[in-house]
Design a protein around this motif. Structure first.
Motif, PDB file in Angstrom:
ATOM      1  N   TYR A   1      -6.009   8.180  -8.234  1.00 62.02           N
ATOM      2  CA  TYR A   1      -6.580   7.283  -7.217  1.00 62.02           C
ATOM      3  C   TYR A   1      -6.941   5.936  -7.825  1.00 62.02           C
ATOM      4  N   GLY A   2      -7.614   5.959  -8.972  1.00 62.08           N
ATOM      5  CA  GLY A   2      -8.061   4.709  -9.590  1.00 62.08           C
ATOM      6  C   GLY A   2      -6.917   3.804  -9.976  1.00 62.08           C
ATOM      7  N   LEU A   3      -5.887   4.356 -10.615  1.00 64.64           N
ATOM      8  CA  LEU A   3      -4.734   3.545 -11.043  1.00 64.64           C
ATOM      9  C   LEU A   3      -3.983   2.990  -9.844  1.00 64.64           C
ATOM     10  N   THR A   4      -3.724   3.843  -8.848  1.00 60.39           N
ATOM     11  CA  THR A   4      -2.970   3.405  -7.667  1.00 60.39           C
ATOM     12  C   THR A   4      -3.715   2.310  -6.910  1.00 60.39           C
ATOM     13  N   ALA A   5      -5.027   2.504  -6.714  1.00 59.31           N
ATOM     14  CA  ALA A   5      -5.822   1.502  -6.000  1.00 59.31           C
ATOM     15  C   ALA A   5      -5.890   0.197  -6.789  1.00 59.31           C
ATOM     16  N   THR A   6      -5.968   0.286  -8.117  1.00 61.34           N
ATOM     17  CA  THR A   6      -6.000  -0.911  -8.967  1.00 61.34           C
ATOM     18  C   THR A   6      -4.699  -1.698  -8.845  1.00 61.34           C
ATOM     19  N   LEU A   7      -3.589  -0.977  -8.692  1.00 63.39           N
ATOM     20  CA  LEU A   7      -2.276  -1.624  -8.550  1.00 63.39           C
ATOM     21  C   LEU A   7      -2.009  -2.094  -7.125  1.00 63.39           C
ATOM     22  N   GLY A   8      -2.968  -1.864  -6.226  1.00 65.30           N
ATOM     23  CA  GLY A   8      -2.823  -2.324  -4.850  1.00 65.30           C
ATOM     24  C   GLY A   8      -2.158  -1.338  -3.922  1.00 65.30           C
ATOM     25  N   GLY A   9      -2.080  -0.068  -4.325  1.00 63.20           N
ATOM     26  CA  GLY A   9      -1.453   0.945  -3.486  1.00 63.20           C
ATOM     27  C   GLY A   9      -2.464   1.825  -2.791  1.00 63.20           C
ATOM     28  N   SER A  10      -1.971   2.749  -1.988  1.00 62.06           N
ATOM     29  CA  SER A  10      -2.828   3.694  -1.280  1.00 62.06           C
ATOM     30  C   SER A  10      -3.142   4.870  -2.197  1.00 62.06           C
TER      31      SER A  10
ATOM     32  N   GLN B   1       0.825  -1.204   0.000  1.00 67.25           N
ATOM     33  CA  GLN B   1       0.000   0.000   0.000  1.00 67.25           C
ATOM     34  C   GLN B   1       0.864   1.261   0.000  1.00 67.25           C
ATOM     35  N   MET B   2       1.820   1.317   0.929  1.00 65.33           N
ATOM     36  CA  MET B   2       2.629   2.522   1.060  1.00 65.33           C
ATOM     37  C   MET B   2       3.637   2.657  -0.084  1.00 65.33           C
ATOM     38  N   GLY B   3       4.252   1.542  -0.472  1.00 70.21           N
ATOM     39  CA  GLY B   3       5.249   1.585  -1.536  1.00 70.21           C
ATOM     40  C   GLY B   3       4.648   1.969  -2.875  1.00 70.21           C
ATOM     41  N   VAL B   4       3.600   1.267  -3.266  1.00 67.54           N
ATOM     42  CA  VAL B   4       2.952   1.561  -4.554  1.00 67.54           C
ATOM     43  C   VAL B   4       2.332   2.956  -4.521  1.00 67.54           C
ATOM     44  N   GLY B   5       1.730   3.327  -3.382  1.00 65.17           N
ATOM     45  CA  GLY B   5       1.126   4.656  -3.265  1.00 65.17           C
ATOM     46  C   GLY B   5       2.149   5.758  -3.429  1.00 65.17           C
ATOM     47  N   ALA B   6       3.316   5.607  -2.787  1.00 59.14           N
ATOM     48  CA  ALA B   6       4.356   6.627  -2.872  1.00 59.14           C
ATOM     49  C   ALA B   6       4.935   6.718  -4.286  1.00 59.14           C
ATOM     50  N   VAL B   7       5.232   5.567  -4.879  1.00 55.18           N
ATOM     51  CA  VAL B   7       5.808   5.557  -6.229  1.00 55.18           C
ATOM     52  C   VAL B   7       4.839   6.156  -7.242  1.00 55.18           C
ATOM     53  N   CYS B   8       3.579   5.721  -7.188  1.00 56.97           N
ATOM     54  CA  CYS B   8       2.572   6.249  -8.120  1.00 56.97           C
ATOM     55  C   CYS B   8       2.361   7.741  -7.908  1.00 56.97           C
ATOM     56  N   GLY B   9       2.339   8.172  -6.651  1.00 55.21           N
ATOM     57  CA  GLY B   9       2.147   9.587  -6.365  1.00 55.21           C
ATOM     58  C   GLY B   9       3.270  10.441  -6.928  1.00 55.21           C
ATOM     59  N   LEU B  10       4.514   9.996  -6.736  1.00 57.31           N
ATOM     60  CA  LEU B  10       5.665  10.760  -7.230  1.00 57.31           C
ATOM     61  C   LEU B  10       5.719  10.768  -8.761  1.00 57.31           C
ATOM     62  N   LEU B  11       5.548   9.595  -9.369  1.00 68.30           N
ATOM     63  CA  LEU B  11       5.620   9.514 -10.836  1.00 68.30           C
ATOM     64  C   LEU B  11       4.478  10.285 -11.498  1.00 68.30           C
ATOM     65  N   LEU B  12       3.267  10.077 -11.009  1.00 72.31           N
ATOM     66  CA  LEU B  12       2.120  10.764 -11.598  1.00 72.31           C
ATOM     67  C   LEU B  12       2.147  12.262 -11.292  1.00 72.31           C
TER      68      LEU B  12
END
Length: 403
Positions: free
Chosen positions: A234-243, A192-203
């Motif tokens: 939000y949709g992409l990150t949640a789909t990938l299993g992140g926060s 959750q935290m890893g994917v959320g942070a990576v997606c947030g920074l990249l996006l």
């Protein structure tokens, strides 16, 4: 109810909420209490008589609203101002949330005769704080906090929601499927935290490039573009299993601190949208509450509120901020500012939808704790700030404003 009637009632509720905010602003009472009260009065147990018991719809509205609220919070956050408080905010929003949940669980074990996991779920749900309510009270009284208190509270409010959401989802899963191991929850946390942070920074970086290079002839399309970016993030990150909550906050933070010329106009637009989302979310959650069921949780609610306000939050704050260079008075103020808001009520819908055995009681209990803690703490924040001496002297405020 016909569609036209629905539009009329919705507009009346929004107008009443705006008037309620004006009243709360003058009295120094958190507006969320009045928003919830309006929703309850409009509900099936109130004079409005609108029957609503769809937890899925309420949760969906809450998730979308929180995504836009967190994005707007990120846009408003000035990185240079909050950077010194980053370390303290990180430990408060992760370890502090966990410690709060554990302390509540221990007391729930003896007070409510919950199992430890049930108590931990209750603690996780009510561990998220809502600094927006505090800021509204401080703004109404024109209080300026000393030191790095304001940046710390600002950062914590945007960063502790993902931790509370993770704990709630993980514990609900454990209670629903007892065969799962704790290791699964640990893996879920990292994911959750890893994917959320990576997606947030990249996006976030992608959003900056897109807005700076995309030349739209119609200025009004840029707010539409950011709305799409929030939903996509939000949709992409949640789909990938992140926060998704962490991701949208980071996107807002990066965008708000970029050199894009349109940031100020986008910030004003999303501030207004965040207010709409906040009011709508509280009204829907108020509709979901049945006041006739609240007397059954008064005693338990008062006990858990006392534990959360006077024991769990102070203990967690004093422990995790032990290495941080802050005075004891400042740390005590941070502990008192642990106001609950919409997030715990939204999180309480997860056990409802999972059909846990005590989900209805838990939902009513969480609502009572939120209402009672905000009523107690929210109305006393200015008084406690002055009593603890954490208010900036007028001459310092004037000097800073001149600079």
């Amino acid at each position: 109810m016909h569609f036209d009637e629905g539009l009329l009632i919705s507009s009346v509720l929004l107008l009443l909420s705006i008037l309620a905010w004006k009243v709360s602003n003058r009295l120094g009472i958190p507006a969320l209490l009045l928003f919830l009260a309006i929703g309850m009065l409009a509900g099936s147990d109130g004079p409005g008589g609108i029957y609503f018991d769809n937890a899925f719809v309420a949760q969906s509205v809450g998730v979308v609203a929180l995504a836009f609220i967190l994005f707007a919070g990120g846009l408003d956050t000035q990185w240079k101002t909050v950077r010194p408080a980053l370390g303290a905010a990180l430990v408060l929003s992760t370890l502090g949330v966990l410690l709060t949940a554990v302390v509540v669980a221990i007391f729930a074990l003896f007070i409510l005769h919950f199992s430890f996991l049930d108590g931990l779920l209750l603690g996780a749900i009510i561990s998220a704080t809502d600094a927006a309510a505090v800021f509204s009270v401080l703004g109404a009284r024109s209080l300026k906090l000393s030191g790095k208190l304001l940046p710390l509270l600002e950062l914590e409010s945007g960063m502790n929601d993902p931790m509370a959401v993770f704990l709630t989802i993980g514990l609900t899963s454990l209670l629903t499927n007892p065969q799962e191991s704790v290791f699964t929850v640990i893996v879920l946390f990292v994911q959750q935290m890893g994917v959320g942070a990576v997606c947030g920074l990249l996006l976030g970086w992608g959003a900056i490039l897109l807005i700076s290079r995309l030349k739209l002839d119609e200025e009004g399309l840029y707010p539409v573009l950011t709305i799409a970016l929030v939903l996509f993030t939000y949709g992409l990150t949640a789909t990938l299993g992140g926060s998704g909550f962490l991701a949208v906050y980071l996107v807002g933070l990066l965008l708000g601190n970029s050199s894009i010329q349109r940031v100020d106009r986008l910030t004003r637009f999303h501030d207004g949208l965040a207010w709409l989302m906040q009011i709508g979310m509280f009204l829907v959650l108020g509709l979901l509450i049945f006041p006739s069921r609240l007397p059954a949780v008064i005693v338990s609610g008062l006990l858990i509120t006392g534990v959360a306000v006077f024991i769990a939050r102070p203990v967690s704050v004093l422990i995790v901020l032990l290495p941080v260079k802050m005075s004891l008075r400042e740390k005590l103020f941070v502990s008192w500012v642990g106001l609950r808001g919409a997030v715990p009520i939204v999180l309480a819908t997860f056990p409802l939808l999972a059909d846990l055995h005590n989900a209805s009681f838990l939902f009513d209990l969480v609502f009572f704790v939120v209402f009672a803690s905000v009523l107690l703490q929210g109305t006393s924040v200015p008084l406690v700030a002055k009593w603890l001496g954490v208010v900036m002297p007028p001459e310092v405020v004037e000097h800073n404003s001149q600079e």
